[in-house]
Scaffold this active site. Sequence first.
Site, PDB file in Angstrom:
ATOM      1  N   ASN A 211       0.772  -1.280   0.152  1.00  0.00           N
ATOM      2  CA  ASN A 211       0.044   0.165  -0.155  1.00  0.00           C
ATOM      3  C   ASN A 211       0.898   1.091  -0.075  1.00  0.00           C
ATOM      4  O   ASN A 211       1.976   1.340   0.034  1.00  0.00           O
ATOM      5  CB  ASN A 211      -0.803  -0.082   1.300  1.00  0.00           C
ATOM      6  CG  ASN A 211      -0.133  -0.174   2.402  1.00  0.00           C
ATOM      7  OD1 ASN A 211       0.534   0.758   2.924  1.00  0.00           O
ATOM      8  ND2 ASN A 211      -0.336  -1.206   2.840  1.00  0.00           N
ATOM      9  N   ALA A 275       1.407   1.083  11.431  1.00  0.00           N
ATOM     10  CA  ALA A 275       1.856   0.553  10.122  1.00  0.00           C
ATOM     11  C   ALA A 275       0.361  -0.008   9.341  1.00  0.00           C
ATOM     12  O   ALA A 275      -0.467  -0.189  10.211  1.00  0.00           O
ATOM     13  CB  ALA A 275       2.645  -0.807  10.548  1.00  0.00           C
ATOM     14  N   ASP A 279      -4.210  -6.601   5.121  1.00  0.00           N
ATOM     15  CA  ASP A 279      -5.344  -7.410   5.660  1.00  0.00           C
ATOM     16  C   ASP A 279      -5.311  -8.940   5.033  1.00  0.00           C
ATOM     17  O   ASP A 279      -5.519  -9.625   5.488  1.00  0.00           O
ATOM     18  CB  ASP A 279      -6.792  -6.942   5.361  1.00  0.00           C
ATOM     19  CG  ASP A 279      -6.813  -5.587   5.996  1.00  0.00           C
ATOM     20  OD1 ASP A 279      -6.339  -5.558   7.443  1.00  0.00           O
ATOM     21  OD2 ASP A 279      -7.830  -4.821   5.745  1.00  0.00           O
ATOM     22  N   LYS A 289       8.809 -17.016 -10.624  1.00  0.00           N
ATOM     23  CA  LYS A 289       7.833 -15.834 -11.296  1.00  0.00           C
ATOM     24  C   LYS A 289       6.856 -16.523 -12.202  1.00  0.00           C
ATOM     25  O   LYS A 289       6.953 -17.359 -12.882  1.00  0.00           O
ATOM     26  CB  LYS A 289       8.930 -15.176 -12.162  1.00  0.00           C
ATOM     27  CG  LYS A 289       8.334 -13.937 -12.551  1.00  0.00           C
ATOM     28  CD  LYS A 289       9.396 -13.148 -13.573  1.00  0.00           C
ATOM     29  CE  LYS A 289       8.756 -12.274 -14.393  1.00  0.00           C
ATOM     30  NZ  LYS A 289       9.565 -11.653 -15.521  1.00  0.00           N
ATOM     31  N   ASP A 306      -3.793 -10.718  12.234  1.00  0.00           N
ATOM     32  CA  ASP A 306      -4.064  -9.235  12.894  1.00  0.00           C
ATOM     33  C   ASP A 306      -3.365  -8.882  13.972  1.00  0.00           C
ATOM     34  O   ASP A 306      -3.604  -9.133  15.249  1.00  0.00           O
ATOM     35  CB  ASP A 306      -5.747  -9.443  13.229  1.00  0.00           C
ATOM     36  CG  ASP A 306      -6.281  -7.837  13.463  1.00  0.00           C
ATOM     37  OD1 ASP A 306      -5.289  -7.200  13.750  1.00  0.00           O
ATOM     38  OD2 ASP A 306      -7.345  -7.766  13.107  1.00  0.00           O
ATOM     39  N   PHE A 324      -4.400   2.423  14.435  1.00  0.00           N
ATOM     40  CA  PHE A 324      -4.965   3.646  13.384  1.00  0.00           C
ATOM     41  C   PHE A 324      -5.845   2.771  12.593  1.00  0.00           C
ATOM     42  O   PHE A 324      -5.660   1.743  12.156  1.00  0.00           O
ATOM     43  CB  PHE A 324      -3.553   3.909  12.641  1.00  0.00           C
ATOM     44  CG  PHE A 324      -2.888   5.315  13.460  1.00  0.00           C
ATOM     45  CD1 PHE A 324      -2.282   4.918  14.708  1.00  0.00           C
ATOM     46  CD2 PHE A 324      -3.118   6.316  12.806  1.00  0.00           C
ATOM     47  CE1 PHE A 324      -1.607   6.021  15.118  1.00  0.00           C
ATOM     48  CE2 PHE A 324      -2.410   7.477  13.198  1.00  0.00           C
ATOM     49  CZ  PHE A 324      -1.778   7.289  14.560  1.00  0.00           C
ATOM     50  N   LYS A 338     -13.802  -1.298  15.153  1.00  0.00           N
ATOM     51  CA  LYS A 338     -12.533  -1.988  15.083  1.00  0.00           C
ATOM     52  C   LYS A 338     -12.044  -2.022  16.636  1.00  0.00           C
ATOM     53  O   LYS A 338     -11.296  -2.931  17.171  1.00  0.00           O
ATOM     54  CB  LYS A 338     -11.603  -0.993  14.071  1.00  0.00           C
ATOM     55  CG  LYS A 338     -10.180  -1.665  13.888  1.00  0.00           C
ATOM     56  CD  LYS A 338      -9.465  -0.687  13.024  1.00  0.00           C
ATOM     57  CE  LYS A 338      -8.174  -1.136  12.977  1.00  0.00           C
ATOM     58  NZ  LYS A 338      -7.280  -0.643  11.512  1.00  0.00           N
ATOM     59  N   LYS A 342     -11.412  -5.618  18.353  1.00  0.00           N
ATOM     60  CA  LYS A 342      -9.810  -5.638  18.522  1.00  0.00           C
ATOM     61  C   LYS A 342      -9.588  -5.871  19.938  1.00  0.00           C
ATOM     62  O   LYS A 342      -8.605  -6.312  20.579  1.00  0.00           O
ATOM     63  CB  LYS A 342      -8.914  -4.933  17.728  1.00  0.00           C
ATOM     64  CG  LYS A 342      -9.310  -5.232  16.144  1.00  0.00           C
ATOM     65  CD  LYS A 342      -8.192  -4.627  15.391  1.00  0.00           C
ATOM     66  CE  LYS A 342      -8.776  -4.988  13.804  1.00  0.00           C
ATOM     67  NZ  LYS A 342      -7.644  -4.864  12.885  1.00  0.00           N
TER      68      LYS A 342
END
Length: 403
Positions: A211, A275, A279, A289, A306, A324, A338, A342
């Site tokens: 990301n 960070a 997911d 490859k 997680d 975050f 969340k 969590k």
Amino acid sequence: MTNFLENKRILLIVTGGIASYKSLDLIRRLQEKKVKVDCILTESAKKFINPITFESLLGRKVYSNLFSLSQEKEMSHIKLASNSDAIVVIPCTANFIAKMANGIADDLSLNVLLASNKIKIIAPAMNTNMFNNEAVKLNLKSLNKMNVKILSPKKGKLACGTVGTGKLMEIEEIIEKINNIFSPRELSGLTAVVTAGPSIEMIDPVRYLSNFSSGIQGYEIAKSLHNHGAKVTLVTGKTSLDEPKDLEIIKVTDAEEFYKICVSKLPYDIFVSTAAISDWKVKKKFSNKIKKNNNEINLVLRENIDVLKKISQTKNKPKLVIGFSAETTNLINFSKNKLFKKGCDWIIANNVKTQLVFGSNYNQVSFITKNKVEYWRKMKKYEVAKKITKKIVNFFKKNKLIL
Ligand SMILES: Cc1cc2nc3c(=O)[nH]c(=O)nc-3n(C[C@H](O)[C@H](O)[C@H](O)COP(=O)(O)O)c2cc1C
């Protein structure tokens, strides 16, 4: 870097070395940080640079003569000693080190130092052989014992043409060190793990899932906690940021590695999961490859470990766990869910659809706990870090976990 120097008063003593001219740059940078600087030049320093240069930069008189009636009337040496928050000697000669270490007071600057109980900082600079001389080493040891903070010289090309240790620490680093000395160290004694940056989940040996996380926010939080005295480990994915100094940095790639390090560091007091850990990962990595075939390829993804949930639900959970969340819709609801799902204590939520967060120096976040939501204005990421740190300090104070 959080500015802890604002409105501080620093007395700068400049001694007579080849690096004396660098103190002018130091003054300018301290002024930029809104420090009020007073200045004493030793008689030798005046042989290297003219007091008028200092006076024009400071906009007022510099001091140097112990027995000058006019100077003593304007500001007595005892007042100079007590007026400042710190006395810094930059650059500091071998001669001055010897005199300070032995309590000699044969000029204005040495009298002021003897009469002061404020923080004392010196940055020695001299020829390598001088620096390695046993007498200088012994004197520095004595000053260290007297709690004088020593900003050690660096290795480099010296004015005398030799290469070795003795070069004045870079002014920028000096400012950073002085700034750190002034940081309120409310979190000292506490340990923290901060994660930052993106994870990389390999698909085949040359391709990956990742990301756009830049790591800026996590790095700023790690630095801020460190500046407030916490012992910080920064667990980081690949970023292009400079490594913060004086904290442990562990570089990782995928979610498993993030988890392995975060769990291996337990127990610790604070966990900040900044960070952007993927997911998902591919169910089975390709060992070679992947070659083009039939226009399509099906990648089967499965949920990743997680890290935030695991650390929140572990038996020896850190005293404070902060996650975050980056959402594109339903920011507050998704983030609250969340938090409950969590089991972490706080969530810092940002909308990554309505604002450019990745790679930007700015962030607009909401601060979410089990029973409240605070909407914070858009600010620089280091300011967000500062605000989170303040919340952390208050949490530990409120719960009587620190004084
Ligand atoms: C050209 C020149 C350069 C000098 N550079 C240094 C230096 O970098 N570091 C140092 O410790 N002494 C240096 N000295 C020696 C000091 O100037 C000398 O020890 C002086 O007495 C220091 O006085 P002060 O400590 O009161 O300022 C240098 C001397 C000369 C002539």
